[in-house]
Motif scaffolding. Sequence first.
Motif, PDB file in Angstrom:
ATOM      1  N   LYS A  76      35.268  23.116 -10.690  1.00 59.88           N
ATOM      2  CA  LYS A  76      35.726  23.117  -9.287  1.00 59.88           C
ATOM      3  C   LYS A  76      35.111  21.956  -8.501  1.00 59.88           C
ATOM      4  CE  LYS A  76      36.607  28.104  -8.948  1.00 59.88           C
ATOM      5  NZ  LYS A  76      36.359  28.439 -10.376  1.00 59.88           N
ATOM      6  N   LEU A  77      35.153  20.765  -9.127  1.00 66.37           N
ATOM      7  CA  LEU A  77      34.587  19.563  -8.502  1.00 66.37           C
ATOM      8  C   LEU A  77      35.652  18.479  -8.413  1.00 66.37           C
ATOM      9  CD1 LEU A  77      31.151  19.227 -10.346  1.00 66.37           C
ATOM     10  CD2 LEU A  77      31.534  19.942  -7.969  1.00 66.37           C
ATOM     11  N   PRO A  78      35.600  17.645  -7.373  1.00 63.93           N
ATOM     12  CA  PRO A  78      36.504  16.496  -7.340  1.00 63.93           C
ATOM     13  C   PRO A  78      36.140  15.483  -8.436  1.00 63.93           C
ATOM     14  CG  PRO A  78      35.329  16.753  -5.234  1.00 63.93           C
ATOM     15  CD  PRO A  78      34.720  17.713  -6.197  1.00 63.93           C
ATOM     16  N   LEU A  79      37.157  14.788  -8.909  1.00 61.62           N
ATOM     17  CA  LEU A  79      36.950  13.674  -9.848  1.00 61.62           C
ATOM     18  C   LEU A  79      37.294  12.394  -9.095  1.00 61.62           C
ATOM     19  CD1 LEU A  79      36.433  12.574 -12.716  1.00 61.62           C
ATOM     20  CD2 LEU A  79      38.792  13.164 -13.286  1.00 61.62           C
ATOM     21  N   ARG A  80      36.317  11.476  -9.013  1.00 61.13           N
ATOM     22  CA  ARG A  80      36.495  10.249  -8.217  1.00 61.13           C
ATOM     23  C   ARG A  80      36.503   9.028  -9.111  1.00 61.13           C
ATOM     24  NH1 ARG A  80      32.818   8.122  -5.250  1.00 61.13           N
ATOM     25  NH2 ARG A  80      31.031   9.189  -6.179  1.00 61.13           N
ATOM     26  N   LEU A  81      37.136   7.991  -8.632  1.00 67.02           N
ATOM     27  CA  LEU A  81      37.050   6.699  -9.314  1.00 67.02           C
ATOM     28  C   LEU A  81      37.407   5.618  -8.320  1.00 67.02           C
ATOM     29  CD1 LEU A  81      40.207   5.615  -9.802  1.00 67.02           C
ATOM     30  CD2 LEU A  81      40.158   7.352 -11.570  1.00 67.02           C
ATOM     31  N   GLN A  82      37.158   4.360  -8.695  1.00 70.35           N
ATOM     32  CA  GLN A  82      37.711   3.276  -7.894  1.00 70.35           C
ATOM     33  C   GLN A  82      38.363   2.271  -8.823  1.00 70.35           C
ATOM     34  OE1 GLN A  82      35.016   1.112  -5.430  1.00 70.35           O
ATOM     35  NE2 GLN A  82      33.722   0.460  -7.132  1.00 70.35           N
ATOM     36  N   VAL A  83      39.387   1.616  -8.307  1.00 76.16           N
ATOM     37  CA  VAL A  83      40.174   0.713  -9.145  1.00 76.16           C
ATOM     38  C   VAL A  83      40.516  -0.528  -8.334  1.00 76.16           C
ATOM     39  CG1 VAL A  83      42.338   1.945  -8.544  1.00 76.16           C
ATOM     40  CG2 VAL A  83      42.226   0.584 -10.647  1.00 76.16           C
ATOM     41  N   LEU A  84      40.453  -1.676  -8.973  1.00 74.86           N
ATOM     42  CA  LEU A  84      40.845  -2.905  -8.287  1.00 74.86           C
ATOM     43  C   LEU A  84      42.311  -2.806  -7.882  1.00 74.86           C
ATOM     44  CD1 LEU A  84      39.149  -5.638 -10.516  1.00 74.86           C
ATOM     45  CD2 LEU A  84      38.630  -5.157  -8.119  1.00 74.86           C
ATOM     46  N   LYS A  85      42.629  -3.325  -6.718  1.00 70.81           N
ATOM     47  CA  LYS A  85      44.006  -3.219  -6.225  1.00 70.81           C
ATOM     48  C   LYS A  85      45.007  -3.865  -7.177  1.00 70.81           C
ATOM     49  CE  LYS A  85      43.215  -2.567  -1.328  1.00 70.81           C
ATOM     50  NZ  LYS A  85      43.248  -3.130   0.029  1.00 70.81           N
ATOM     51  N   VAL A  86      44.579  -4.915  -7.873  1.00 69.01           N
ATOM     52  CA  VAL A  86      45.501  -5.617  -8.774  1.00 69.01           C
ATOM     53  C   VAL A  86      45.680  -4.896 -10.115  1.00 69.01           C
ATOM     54  CG1 VAL A  86      44.951  -7.887  -7.805  1.00 69.01           C
ATOM     55  CG2 VAL A  86      43.636  -7.028  -9.785  1.00 69.01           C
ATOM     56  N   ASN A  87      44.878  -3.881 -10.378  1.00 67.49           N
ATOM     57  CA  ASN A  87      44.847  -3.276 -11.720  1.00 67.49           C
ATOM     58  C   ASN A  87      45.973  -2.251 -11.894  1.00 67.49           C
ATOM     59  OD1 ASN A  87      44.214  -2.015 -14.131  1.00 67.49           O
ATOM     60  ND2 ASN A  87      42.006  -2.116 -13.785  1.00 67.49           N
ATOM     61  N   PRO A  88      46.847  -2.478 -12.902  1.00 66.42           N
ATOM     62  CA  PRO A  88      47.946  -1.529 -13.121  1.00 66.42           C
ATOM     63  C   PRO A  88      47.481  -0.135 -13.520  1.00 66.42           C
ATOM     64  CG  PRO A  88      47.866  -3.171 -14.885  1.00 66.42           C
ATOM     65  CD  PRO A  88      46.888  -3.615 -13.832  1.00 66.42           C
ATOM     66  N   ALA A  89      46.204   0.034 -13.836  1.00 61.82           N
ATOM     67  CA  ALA A  89      45.671   1.358 -14.168  1.00 61.82           C
ATOM     68  C   ALA A  89      45.907   2.349 -13.025  1.00 61.82           C
ATOM     69  CB  ALA A  89      44.176   1.266 -14.477  1.00 61.82           C
ATOM     70  N   ARG A  90      46.071   1.837 -11.819  1.00 58.83           N
ATOM     71  CA  ARG A  90      46.329   2.735 -10.680  1.00 58.83           C
ATOM     72  C   ARG A  90      47.556   3.604 -10.929  1.00 58.83           C
ATOM     73  NH1 ARG A  90      48.877   2.076  -5.324  1.00 58.83           N
ATOM     74  NH2 ARG A  90      49.275  -0.089  -5.804  1.00 58.83           N
ATOM     75  N   ARG A  91      48.566   3.036 -11.589  1.00 61.09           N
ATOM     76  CA  ARG A  91      49.778   3.827 -11.893  1.00 61.09           C
ATOM     77  C   ARG A  91      49.445   5.050 -12.726  1.00 61.09           C
ATOM     78  NH1 ARG A  91      52.568  -1.132 -12.576  1.00 61.09           N
ATOM     79  NH2 ARG A  91      52.241  -1.119 -14.814  1.00 61.09           N
ATOM     80  N   LEU A  92      48.572   4.848 -13.714  1.00 61.42           N
ATOM     81  CA  LEU A  92      48.156   5.961 -14.579  1.00 61.42           C
ATOM     82  C   LEU A  92      47.450   7.033 -13.751  1.00 61.42           C
ATOM     83  CD1 LEU A  92      47.494   7.301 -17.322  1.00 61.42           C
ATOM     84  CD2 LEU A  92      45.550   5.744 -17.510  1.00 61.42           C
ATOM     85  N   TYR A  93      46.526   6.603 -12.901  1.00 55.90           N
ATOM     86  CA  TYR A  93      45.766   7.565 -12.097  1.00 55.90           C
ATOM     87  C   TYR A  93      46.705   8.335 -11.156  1.00 55.90           C
ATOM     88  CZ  TYR A  93      41.982   4.518 -13.736  1.00 55.90           C
ATOM     89  OH  TYR A  93      41.131   3.777 -14.512  1.00 55.90           O
ATOM     90  N   GLU A  94      47.667   7.622 -10.580  1.00 55.70           N
ATOM     91  CA  GLU A  94      48.617   8.311  -9.686  1.00 55.70           C
ATOM     92  C   GLU A  94      49.461   9.319 -10.458  1.00 55.70           C
ATOM     93  OE1 GLU A  94      50.487   5.004  -7.756  1.00 55.70           O
ATOM     94  OE2 GLU A  94      49.108   5.114  -6.043  1.00 55.70           O
ATOM     95  N   ARG A  95      49.883   8.942 -11.642  1.00 62.34           N
ATOM     96  CA  ARG A  95      50.667   9.861 -12.481  1.00 62.34           C
ATOM     97  C   ARG A  95      49.910  11.154 -12.750  1.00 62.34           C
ATOM     98  NH1 ARG A  95      52.767   5.715 -15.709  1.00 62.34           N
ATOM     99  NH2 ARG A  95      51.164   5.863 -17.286  1.00 62.34           N
ATOM    100  N   LEU A  96      48.584  11.020 -12.875  1.00 66.88           N
ATOM    101  CA  LEU A  96      47.753  12.183 -13.214  1.00 66.88           C
ATOM    102  C   LEU A  96      47.371  12.991 -11.974  1.00 66.88           C
ATOM    103  CD1 LEU A  96      45.509  10.480 -15.913  1.00 66.88           C
ATOM    104  CD2 LEU A  96      47.162  12.316 -16.300  1.00 66.88           C
ATOM    105  N   GLY A  97      47.787  12.540 -10.796  1.00 69.06           N
ATOM    106  CA  GLY A  97      47.569  13.347  -9.594  1.00 69.06           C
ATOM    107  C   GLY A  97      46.451  12.859  -8.690  1.00 69.06           C
ATOM    108  N   PHE A  98      45.854  11.698  -9.017  1.00 75.97           N
ATOM    109  CA  PHE A  98      44.848  11.124  -8.104  1.00 75.97           C
ATOM    110  C   PHE A  98      45.564  10.582  -6.873  1.00 75.97           C
ATOM    111  CE2 PHE A  98      42.642  11.000 -12.113  1.00 75.97           C
ATOM    112  CZ  PHE A  98      41.294  11.068 -11.812  1.00 75.97           C
ATOM    113  N   THR A  99      44.883  10.666  -5.734  1.00 75.93           N
ATOM    114  CA  THR A  99      45.423  10.047  -4.526  1.00 75.93           C
ATOM    115  C   THR A  99      44.394   9.068  -3.960  1.00 75.93           C
ATOM    116  OG1 THR A  99      44.600  11.889  -3.207  1.00 75.93           O
ATOM    117  CG2 THR A  99      46.905  11.989  -3.872  1.00 75.93           C
ATOM    118  N   VAL A 100      44.905   8.076  -3.249  1.00 68.76           N
ATOM    119  CA  VAL A 100      44.027   7.084  -2.625  1.00 68.76           C
ATOM    120  C   VAL A 100      43.407   7.721  -1.387  1.00 68.76           C
ATOM    121  CG1 VAL A 100      43.966   4.854  -1.435  1.00 68.76           C
ATOM    122  CG2 VAL A 100      45.365   5.143  -3.495  1.00 68.76           C
ATOM    123  N   THR A 101      42.061   7.663  -1.315  1.00 70.05           N
ATOM    124  CA  THR A 101      41.373   8.261  -0.168  1.00 70.05           C
ATOM    125  C   THR A 101      40.804   7.203   0.769  1.00 70.05           C
ATOM    126  OG1 THR A 101      39.363   8.400  -1.474  1.00 70.05           O
ATOM    127  CG2 THR A 101      40.733  10.388  -1.360  1.00 70.05           C
TER     128      THR A 101
END
Length: 145
Positions: A107-132
């Motif tokens: 029951k804990l948040p999972l956090r990360l940060q990603v460079l704006k240019v990095n396409p990995a953001r698509r993967l994180y969004e697909r998995l339900g991460f949101t930009v905070t």
Amino acid sequence: MSHTLRAATAADRDWLWTLSRATMKTHVEQTWGRWDDVEQAERFQKNFQPQRLQIIVVNGHDAGLLHVERTPADIFLASILLAAEFQNRGLGTAILHSLLAEAHREKLPLRLQVLKVNPARRLYERLGFTVTAETPTHYQMRWTP
Ligand SMILES: CC(C)(COP(=O)(O)OP(=O)(O)OC[C@H]1O[C@@H](n2cnc3c(N)ncnc32)[C@H](O)[C@@H]1OP(=O)(O)O)[C@@H](O)C(=O)NCCC(=O)NCCS
């Protein structure tokens, strides 16, 4: 593709530097306009704490780096880097699923940060991460159970 994790050691340093360079150089160049090998190597060496790192292993081969920091308040994915031959085959998704399962269980948040240019953001969004939050260079992302 099934994987295991092993604790990193000081002996992994050179391979991890090569992996970091291979996986992040383009993203860094796109973000800051340059990659200075000497400067980056010094930064890598200064921050290298193998006791905090895990090596992702596939069929007996070292495939990547996983760095997760756990506190009572959250789980922070500090770094995930896969060697090129292990990318785009679902391994990153599988590792993130394990971390999401842990976050859900604890029951804990999972956090990360990603460079704006990095396409990995698509993967994180697909998995339900949101930009905070965002900085000029990065998005901060969070998955909340
Ligand atoms: C990001 C990464 C861990 C994803 O793992 P993966 O096993 O390749 O990913 P999967 O096969 O499960 O899913 C594919 C998604 O990964 C991401 N991805 C694939 N190759 C990538 C690369 N070279 N760099 C960044 N992201 C990549 C994309 O979001 C892709 O989705 P898309 O096809 O919609 O673009 C892995 O590609 C990697 O290590 N990339 C280089 C280092 C990096 O950018 N790490 C993340 C730092 S925040």
